[in-house]
Design an enzyme around this catalytic site. Structure first.
Site, PDB file in Angstrom:
ATOM      1  N   ARG A   1      20.529 -39.726 -87.191  1.00  0.00           N
ATOM      2  CA  ARG A   1      21.201 -38.424 -87.288  1.00  0.00           C
ATOM      3  C   ARG A   1      22.722 -38.550 -87.259  1.00  0.00           C
ATOM      4  O   ARG A   1      23.425 -37.605 -87.599  1.00  0.00           O
ATOM      5  CB  ARG A   1      20.668 -37.427 -86.255  1.00  0.00           C
ATOM      6  CG  ARG A   1      20.880 -37.787 -84.832  1.00  0.00           C
ATOM      7  CD  ARG A   1      20.035 -36.903 -83.933  1.00  0.00           C
ATOM      8  NE  ARG A   1      20.265 -35.482 -84.161  1.00  0.00           N
ATOM      9  CZ  ARG A   1      21.350 -34.838 -83.778  1.00  0.00           C
ATOM     10  NH1 ARG A   1      22.314 -35.480 -83.166  1.00  0.00           N
ATOM     11  NH2 ARG A   1      21.475 -33.544 -84.010  1.00  0.00           N
TER      12      ARG A   1
ATOM     13  N   GLU B   1       2.969 -56.870 -70.339  1.00  0.00           N
ATOM     14  CA  GLU B   1       4.064 -57.274 -69.442  1.00  0.00           C
ATOM     15  C   GLU B   1       5.356 -57.551 -70.196  1.00  0.00           C
ATOM     16  O   GLU B   1       6.393 -57.797 -69.584  1.00  0.00           O
ATOM     17  CB  GLU B   1       3.668 -58.519 -68.637  1.00  0.00           C
ATOM     18  CG  GLU B   1       2.825 -58.228 -67.407  1.00  0.00           C
ATOM     19  CD  GLU B   1       3.445 -57.173 -66.499  1.00  0.00           C
ATOM     20  OE1 GLU B   1       4.645 -57.244 -66.218  1.00  0.00           O
ATOM     21  OE2 GLU B   1       2.703 -56.266 -66.089  1.00  0.00           O
TER      22      GLU B   1
ATOM     23  N   PRO C   1      13.108 -52.882 -70.375  1.00  0.00           N
ATOM     24  CA  PRO C   1      13.828 -52.126 -69.339  1.00  0.00           C
ATOM     25  C   PRO C   1      15.007 -52.902 -68.752  1.00  0.00           C
ATOM     26  O   PRO C   1      15.870 -52.318 -68.103  1.00  0.00           O
ATOM     27  CB  PRO C   1      12.763 -51.890 -68.258  1.00  0.00           C
ATOM     28  CG  PRO C   1      11.453 -52.120 -68.916  1.00  0.00           C
ATOM     29  CD  PRO C   1      11.689 -53.081 -70.031  1.00  0.00           C
TER      30      PRO C   1
ATOM     31  N   ASP D   1      27.210 -31.450 -81.391  1.00  0.00           N
ATOM     32  CA  ASP D   1      26.199 -31.705 -80.358  1.00  0.00           C
ATOM     33  C   ASP D   1      26.789 -32.434 -79.149  1.00  0.00           C
ATOM     34  O   ASP D   1      27.899 -32.964 -79.213  1.00  0.00           O
ATOM     35  CB  ASP D   1      25.053 -32.549 -80.943  1.00  0.00           C
ATOM     36  CG  ASP D   1      24.084 -31.715 -81.767  1.00  0.00           C
ATOM     37  OD1 ASP D   1      23.961 -30.511 -81.487  1.00  0.00           O
ATOM     38  OD2 ASP D   1      23.461 -32.282 -82.692  1.00  0.00           O
TER      39      ASP D   1
HETATM   40  N1  SAM Z   1       7.423 -56.161 -67.299  1.00  0.00           N
HETATM   41  C1  SAM Z   1       8.456 -55.331 -67.864  1.00  0.00           C
HETATM   42  C2  SAM Z   1       9.489 -55.013 -66.788  1.00  0.00           C
HETATM   43  O1  SAM Z   1       9.098 -54.721 -65.677  1.00  0.00           O
HETATM   44  O2  SAM Z   1      10.699 -55.034 -67.082  1.00  0.00           O
HETATM   45  C3  SAM Z   1       7.894 -54.022 -68.375  1.00  0.00           C
HETATM   46  C4  SAM Z   1       7.040 -54.155 -69.581  1.00  0.00           C
HETATM   47  S1  SAM Z   1       6.624 -52.586 -70.260  1.00  0.00           S
HETATM   48  C5  SAM Z   1       5.177 -52.161 -69.387  1.00  0.00           C
HETATM   49  C6  SAM Z   1       6.014 -52.945 -71.861  1.00  0.00           C
HETATM   50  C7  SAM Z   1       7.035 -52.834 -72.985  1.00  0.00           C
HETATM   51  O3  SAM Z   1       7.477 -51.503 -73.091  1.00  0.00           O
HETATM   52  C8  SAM Z   1       8.288 -53.655 -72.838  1.00  0.00           C
HETATM   53  O4  SAM Z   1       8.086 -54.984 -73.263  1.00  0.00           O
HETATM   54  C9  SAM Z   1       9.267 -52.913 -73.716  1.00  0.00           C
HETATM   55  O5  SAM Z   1       9.132 -53.283 -75.070  1.00  0.00           O
HETATM   56  C10 SAM Z   1       8.814 -51.468 -73.561  1.00  0.00           C
HETATM   57  N2  SAM Z   1       9.623 -50.699 -72.601  1.00  0.00           N
HETATM   58  C11 SAM Z   1       9.165 -50.123 -71.473  1.00  0.00           C
HETATM   59  N3  SAM Z   1      10.123 -49.448 -70.842  1.00  0.00           N
HETATM   60  C12 SAM Z   1      11.241 -49.574 -71.597  1.00  0.00           C
HETATM   61  C13 SAM Z   1      12.574 -49.094 -71.471  1.00  0.00           C
HETATM   62  N4  SAM Z   1      12.966 -48.369 -70.450  1.00  0.00           N
HETATM   63  N5  SAM Z   1      13.455 -49.416 -72.447  1.00  0.00           N
HETATM   64  C14 SAM Z   1      13.098 -50.183 -73.497  1.00  0.00           C
HETATM   65  N6  SAM Z   1      11.838 -50.675 -73.647  1.00  0.00           N
HETATM   66  C15 SAM Z   1      10.928 -50.386 -72.724  1.00  0.00           C
END
Ligand code: SAM
Length: 225
Positions: free
Chosen positions: A154, A115, A88, A169
């Site tokens: 795509r 995490e 994220p 699109d």
């Molecule tokens: N501790 C992290 C944080 O707060 O930024 C969140 C970890 S999340 C629960 C678990 C995994 O989901 C991440 O390591 C990532 O690979 C994926 N993930 C979750 N949300 C995402 C997003 N918005 N974009 C990309 N990957 C995401």
């Protein structure tokens, strides 16, 4: 284009990448997809891939060793290649980013869980970029990886039967898509706009352009800046 997805849940990737347009793109050889199970590369006796965080706190952190070993098993990558960690905290993925990535020959995507990743993986794999699909937190990186793979695929000519439909699109020309209607021409008193039944192609084209512009102005004025 080759997609190599590093994940703890390869079956999620396989299922999606085998169906519908993605499945057909694979069969046609437009894309190649390999889902690599990170756990297969753990040197731990119990195939452990995570551990508790230093400093305390809740959740588990993916350890460097299986991630690095799984990545090394892919080398050498087809060039030019791009390598991503889904998180994220990363650069926001959007249409322009997807278009940029169509230039790659191989795209590697690490799916996090729990995490997320031990921070040092970025130093061990310095070519790795951080990518996010939006300001919300999912439980794992599989949906982000699949979203990226789908959006990129795509945009590759040959993946979707008619590339002109991709070009029409939302976002392709900077605008949102125009509204679509199909049979019947009237449903529960709701009528299709007359112009679409007129057979006048120039007028239809003009109407669609005007609708796309109006919609973009109303719903996403930021796109017009
Ligand atoms: N501790 C992290 C944080 O707060 O930024 C969140 C970890 S999340 C629960 C678990 C995994 O989901 C991440 O390591 C990532 O690979 C994926 N993930 C979750 N949300 C995402 C997003 N918005 N974009 C990309 N990957 C995401």
């Amino acid at each position: 284009m080759k997609f190599s997805i590093l994940t703890l849940f390869p079956e999620i990737i396989e299922t999606y990448a085998s169906a519908s347009i993605m499945g057909r793109a694979r069969q046609k050889g437009v894309i190649e997809v390999q889902a690599v199970n990170i756990r297969d590369f753990s040197t731990d006796a119990h195939r452990k891939v995570d551990d508790s965080p230093f400093g305390g706190g809740s959740g588990m952190v993916l350890t460097c060793q299986p991630l690095e070993s799984a990545y090394e098993s892919l080398l050498p990558l087809k060039q030019p290649a791009r390598v991503f960690m889904t998180t994220p905290t990363g650069r926001r993925f959007d249409h322009h980013f997807a278009l940029e990535l169509t230039q790659a020959q191989e795209i590697v995507i690490f799916c996090g869980h729990y995490e997320g990743f031990d921070e040092r993986i970025k130093q061990l794999i310095p070519e790795m970029e951080e990518v996010s699909i939006g300001d919300y937190v999912l439980t794992g990186g599989e949906l982000p990886a699949l979203s990226m793979m789908d959006a990129i695929t795509r945009l590759i000519p040959g993946a979707v039967q008619k590339f002109t439909s991709v070009q029409a699109d939302s976002f392709y020309d900077g605008l949102l898509d125009y509204p679509h209607y199909t049979r019947p021409a009237e449903y529960k008193g709701l009528k299709v706009p007359d112009v679409l039944l007129s057979g006048n192609h120039a007028a239809i084209e003009q109407w669609r352009k005007a609708q796309a512009l109006e919609r973009t102005q109303r719903l996403r004025p930021d796109l017009l800046k």
